[in-house]
Design an enzyme around this catalytic site. Structure first.
Site, PDB file in Angstrom:
ATOM      1  N   ASN A 153       0.835  -1.191   0.000  1.00 24.35           N
ATOM      2  CA  ASN A 153       0.000   0.000   0.000  1.00 24.35           C
ATOM      3  C   ASN A 153       0.886   1.265   0.000  1.00 24.35           C
ATOM      4  OD1 ASN A 153      -1.624   2.137   0.783  1.00 24.35           O
ATOM      5  ND2 ASN A 153      -2.957   0.856   2.051  1.00 24.35           N
ATOM      6  N   PRO A 154       0.886   2.016  -1.114  1.00 25.46           N
ATOM      7  CA  PRO A 154       1.767   3.188  -1.193  1.00 25.46           C
ATOM      8  C   PRO A 154       1.428   4.267  -0.160  1.00 25.46           C
ATOM      9  CG  PRO A 154       0.390   3.024  -3.180  1.00 25.46           C
ATOM     10  CD  PRO A 154       0.103   1.821  -2.337  1.00 25.46           C
ATOM     11  N   LYS A 160       0.439   3.704   2.931  1.00 25.57           N
ATOM     12  CA  LYS A 160       1.060   3.293   4.197  1.00 25.57           C
ATOM     13  C   LYS A 160       2.554   3.592   4.175  1.00 25.57           C
ATOM     14  CE  LYS A 160      -1.962  -0.400   5.775  1.00 25.57           C
ATOM     15  NZ  LYS A 160      -2.042  -1.831   6.095  1.00 25.57           N
ATOM     16  N   ASP A 203      -1.127  -4.731  11.099  1.00 24.29           N
ATOM     17  CA  ASP A 203      -2.366  -5.453  10.825  1.00 24.29           C
ATOM     18  C   ASP A 203      -3.467  -4.748  11.597  1.00 24.29           C
ATOM     19  OD1 ASP A 203      -3.497  -7.698   9.388  1.00 24.29           O
ATOM     20  OD2 ASP A 203      -4.112  -8.411  11.352  1.00 24.29           O
ATOM     21  N   PHE A 229     -11.231   5.311   3.303  1.00 27.48           N
ATOM     22  CA  PHE A 229     -11.459   4.001   2.665  1.00 27.48           C
ATOM     23  C   PHE A 229     -12.143   3.032   3.635  1.00 27.48           C
ATOM     24  CE2 PHE A 229      -8.396   1.015   4.611  1.00 27.48           C
ATOM     25  CZ  PHE A 229      -7.716   1.914   5.427  1.00 27.48           C
ATOM     26  N   TYR A 238     -14.133   0.764   6.051  1.00 29.39           N
ATOM     27  CA  TYR A 238     -15.323   0.951   6.888  1.00 29.39           C
ATOM     28  C   TYR A 238     -15.491   2.404   7.355  1.00 29.39           C
ATOM     29  CZ  TYR A 238     -15.196  -4.146   7.146  1.00 29.39           C
ATOM     30  OH  TYR A 238     -15.188  -5.481   6.830  1.00 29.39           O
ATOM     31  N   ASP A 239     -14.660   3.308   6.836  1.00 27.41           N
ATOM     32  CA  ASP A 239     -14.676   4.697   7.317  1.00 27.41           C
ATOM     33  C   ASP A 239     -16.067   5.353   7.323  1.00 27.41           C
ATOM     34  OD1 ASP A 239     -12.039   4.546   7.874  1.00 27.41           O
ATOM     35  OD2 ASP A 239     -11.350   5.862   6.283  1.00 27.41           O
ATOM     36  N   LYS A 277      -8.012  12.454  10.639  1.00 28.14           N
ATOM     37  CA  LYS A 277      -8.187  11.032  10.976  1.00 28.14           C
ATOM     38  C   LYS A 277      -6.911  10.480  11.614  1.00 28.14           C
ATOM     39  CE  LYS A 277      -8.734   6.469   9.000  1.00 28.14           C
ATOM     40  NZ  LYS A 277      -8.804   5.619   7.803  1.00 28.14           N
ATOM     41  N   HIS A 328      -6.696   4.611  15.043  1.00 28.43           N
ATOM     42  CA  HIS A 328      -5.983   3.445  15.561  1.00 28.43           C
ATOM     43  C   HIS A 328      -4.579   3.366  14.957  1.00 28.43           C
ATOM     44  CE1 HIS A 328      -8.067   2.579  11.881  1.00 28.43           C
ATOM     45  NE2 HIS A 328      -7.457   1.434  11.694  1.00 28.43           N
TER      46      HIS A 328
HETATM   47  P1  IMP Z   1      -4.979  -4.209   6.805  1.00 22.22           P
HETATM   48  O1  IMP Z   1      -4.469  -4.503   8.155  1.00 22.22           O
HETATM   49  O2  IMP Z   1      -4.411  -2.940   6.236  1.00 22.22           O
HETATM   50  O3  IMP Z   1      -4.887  -5.376   5.875  1.00 22.22           O
HETATM   51  O4  IMP Z   1      -6.523  -3.853   6.963  1.00 22.22           O
HETATM   52  C1  IMP Z   1      -7.488  -4.836   7.181  1.00 22.22           C
HETATM   53  C2  IMP Z   1      -8.854  -4.325   6.858  1.00 22.22           C
HETATM   54  O5  IMP Z   1      -9.357  -3.589   7.977  1.00 22.22           O
HETATM   55  C3  IMP Z   1      -8.936  -3.364   5.672  1.00 22.22           C
HETATM   56  O6  IMP Z   1      -9.083  -4.040   4.467  1.00 22.22           O
HETATM   57  C4  IMP Z   1     -10.177  -2.572   6.026  1.00 22.22           C
HETATM   58  O7  IMP Z   1     -11.326  -3.288   5.649  1.00 22.22           O
HETATM   59  C5  IMP Z   1     -10.137  -2.514   7.532  1.00 22.22           C
HETATM   60  N1  IMP Z   1      -9.483  -1.276   7.982  1.00 22.22           N
HETATM   61  C6  IMP Z   1      -8.275  -1.159   8.588  1.00 22.22           C
HETATM   62  N2  IMP Z   1      -7.995   0.117   8.882  1.00 22.22           N
HETATM   63  C7  IMP Z   1      -9.050   0.835   8.441  1.00 22.22           C
HETATM   64  C8  IMP Z   1      -9.347   2.228   8.449  1.00 22.22           C
HETATM   65  O8  IMP Z   1      -8.583   3.093   8.887  1.00 22.22           O
HETATM   66  N3  IMP Z   1     -10.543   2.560   7.915  1.00 22.22           N
HETATM   67  C9  IMP Z   1     -11.421   1.674   7.399  1.00 22.22           C
HETATM   68  N4  IMP Z   1     -11.182   0.379   7.349  1.00 22.22           N
HETATM   69  C10 IMP Z   1      -9.996  -0.050   7.869  1.00 22.22           C
END
Ligand code: IMP
Length: 199
Positions: A9-10, A12, A69, A150, A152-153, A173, A178
């Site tokens: 993910n660019p 991140k 994660d 993006f 669930y925001d 944000k 988190h």
């Molecule tokens: P990952 O840890 O980046 O793979 O995120 C796992 C999943 O959690 C993502 O695909 C989103 O569905 C959800 N998620 C994680 N962080 C966020 C956020 O900041 N906003 C909305 N959804 C999130």
């Protein structure tokens, strides 16, 4: 120090570079060091999955590797979707589909409490491991609101702000999210580690 971010993910990568540049840490992605590590997220906790990712990338590159994660935990669904946040409802759904499903699964439910969790792990080639965790407490809205950011925001309401994550600018944000909190804690941990291991 050079560290590899275990993510494609660019956004991140940019975030991590911005946070760690003041420590003199250069953060690169897997492509920059010529690897493309596929890691099955088989863990049942954010800690396990983030460690699996970081460990695999440090083993493949011989460099320190950082992974995160994250996911959404809903009280009334016993912590679901949790580590399955990205796959909630199956591979066929997009972000809007997952939000719709979550709202349907909470229809009529008065307890809307939820939290986002992020765990950052850094593995070093000598076996040392650093971890940091960040959480943001909130509630699931009754309908999507806002279209920024993006995942669930649009349905995640932050009580202290009276807004969903999707109604905030990325900077706003980041201050309370988190991931923002986990990264800030990680920066402190890494700073301490580097000070103890310098020279
Ligand atoms: P990952 O840890 O980046 O793979 O995120 C796992 C999943 O959690 C993502 O695909 C989103 O569905 C959800 N998620 C994680 N962080 C966020 C956020 O900041 N906003 C909305 N959804 C999130």
């Amino acid at each position: 120090m050079k560290a590899v971010l275990a993510s494609r993910n660019p956004k991140k990568l940019k975030e991590m570079q911005a946070i760690l540049s003041s420590l003199g840490v250069e953060v690169v992605n897997e492509e920059d060091v010529g690897v493309n590590v596929e890691v099955e997220e088989t863990g049942t906790t954010f800690e396990e999955n983030s460690l699996l990712k970081a460990k695999a990338v440090t083993e493949a590159t011989g460099l320190p590797a950082i992974a995160d994660d994250s996911g959404l935990m809903v009280d009334a669904l016993n912590g679901a979707p949790g580590v399955y946040s990205a796959r909630y409802g199956g591979e066929g759904l997009d972000d809007a589909g997952r939000n719709k499903l979550l709202l349907e699964n909470l229809r009529g439910q008065l307890d809307r409490r939820a939290k986002f969790v992020s765990v950052v792990t850094c593995c070093f080639p000598n076996g040392d491991v650093l971890t940091a965790q960040g959480e943001c407490a909130g509630a699931i809205a009754h309908a999507p609101m806002g279209d920024g950011n993006f995942g669930y925001d649009p349905i995640f309401l932050v009580a202290e702000k009276h807004k969903t994550y999707a109604q905030m600018t990325p900077e706003e944000k980041n201050e309370i999210s988190h991931r923002g909190r986990a990264m800030a804690q990680f920066k402190t941990e890494l700073e301490k580690y580097l000070a103890a291991h310098s020279g």
